[in-house]
Scaffold this motif. Structure first.
Motif, PDB file in Angstrom:
ATOM      1  N   ASN A  64       0.891  -1.250  -0.050  1.00 39.36           N
ATOM      2  CA  ASN A  64       0.117   0.097   0.003  1.00 39.36           C
ATOM      3  C   ASN A  64       0.847   1.275   0.027  1.00 39.36           C
ATOM      4  N   GLU A  65       1.987   1.224   0.745  1.00 35.59           N
ATOM      5  CA  GLU A  65       2.787   2.481   0.874  1.00 35.59           C
ATOM      6  C   GLU A  65       3.594   2.500  -0.646  1.00 35.59           C
TER       7      GLU A  65
ATOM      8  N   LYS B 165       1.137   3.992  -2.970  1.00 39.92           N
ATOM      9  CA  LYS B 165       0.884   5.795  -2.649  1.00 39.92           C
ATOM     10  C   LYS B 165       2.298   6.420  -3.292  1.00 39.92           C
TER      11      LYS B 165
ATOM     12  N   GLU C 194      -7.457  -2.405  -8.384  1.00 40.86           N
ATOM     13  CA  GLU C 194      -7.154  -1.945  -6.716  1.00 40.86           C
ATOM     14  C   GLU C 194      -6.674  -0.723  -6.477  1.00 40.86           C
TER      15      GLU C 194
ATOM     16  N   GLN D 166      -9.053   1.687  -4.618  1.00 39.96           N
ATOM     17  CA  GLN D 166      -9.151   1.812  -3.288  1.00 39.96           C
ATOM     18  C   GLN D 166      -8.269   2.904  -2.607  1.00 39.96           C
ATOM     19  N   GLU D 167      -7.779   3.846  -3.472  1.00 37.88           N
ATOM     20  CA  GLU D 167      -6.883   4.933  -2.952  1.00 37.88           C
ATOM     21  C   GLU D 167      -7.832   6.104  -3.196  1.00 37.88           C
TER      22      GLU D 167
END
Length: 180
Positions: free
Chosen positions: A80-81, A84, A108, A111-112
């Motif tokens: 996830n990082e 980002k 996916e 989702q951010e």
């Protein structure tokens, strides 16, 4: 009688997804090109790179390396990082089309909320409501974000789909949404 034992310590992280735009073989890269890297080193290098004015060639090379499909580093950086970092890079460089491509290829990423909000706001700032409303299709159903929920309702009303908009508003209200 068969006994199966599962050792929780040995289960690999299968949530470590591959997110990118390019096929690794296109540029002679590997899916594992980031796997053995230390996440702290990547963050530090990217922080230094962000302070520089890169040549067009260097920027293209960085783009290809960052956005080639690969697993994220296993140490000091979650997937996830890492995602980002990629999204922030695209936003910083205002790479709208590349961000859209990333969202199309990798659901996916939806989702951010930051990625989708950026796209919507870019199109809204140029008064392109139709294109902005098309971006609601990228929103993951798992995301709860008031701004994106309101914008989805607005787009449905704008597209004369008032019954769907009312249904979504009713569902949100049941879940505690209190904005009139």
């Amino acid at each position: 009688k068969i006994t199966i034992k599962i050792d929780e310590q040995k289960i690999d992280d299968h949530a470590n997804s591959v997110i990118g735009i390019f096929d690794p073989q296109e540029n002679n890269f590997s899916l594992n090109m980031w796997s053995n890297s230390n996440g702290d080193d990547i963050k530090n290098v990217l922080k230094r790179i962000n302070k520089l004015k890169l040549s067009k060639f260097s920027e293209d090379l960085l783009f290809q390396v960052l956005f080639t499909n690969s697993y994220s580093p296993k140490t000091n950086l979650t997937s996830n990082e890492f995602l980002k970092i990629k999204i922030d890079w695209l936003i910083k460089n205002r790479s709208i089309k590349d961000l859209e491509t990333l969202l199309q290829i990798n659901p996916e990423v939806g989702q951010e909320p930051k990625a989708i909000k950026f796209l919507i706001n870019e199109y809204l700032s140029s008064a392109d409501i139709k294109s902005a409303c098309e971006k609601i299709n990228f929103i993951s159903k798992d995301i709860k974000n008031d701004y994106l929920d309101k914008f989805t309702i607005y787009c449905l009303i704008n597209d004369d789909r008032k019954d769907e908009a009312q249904l979504i508003l009713d569902l949100l209200t049941e879940q505690g949404f209190k904005d009139e």
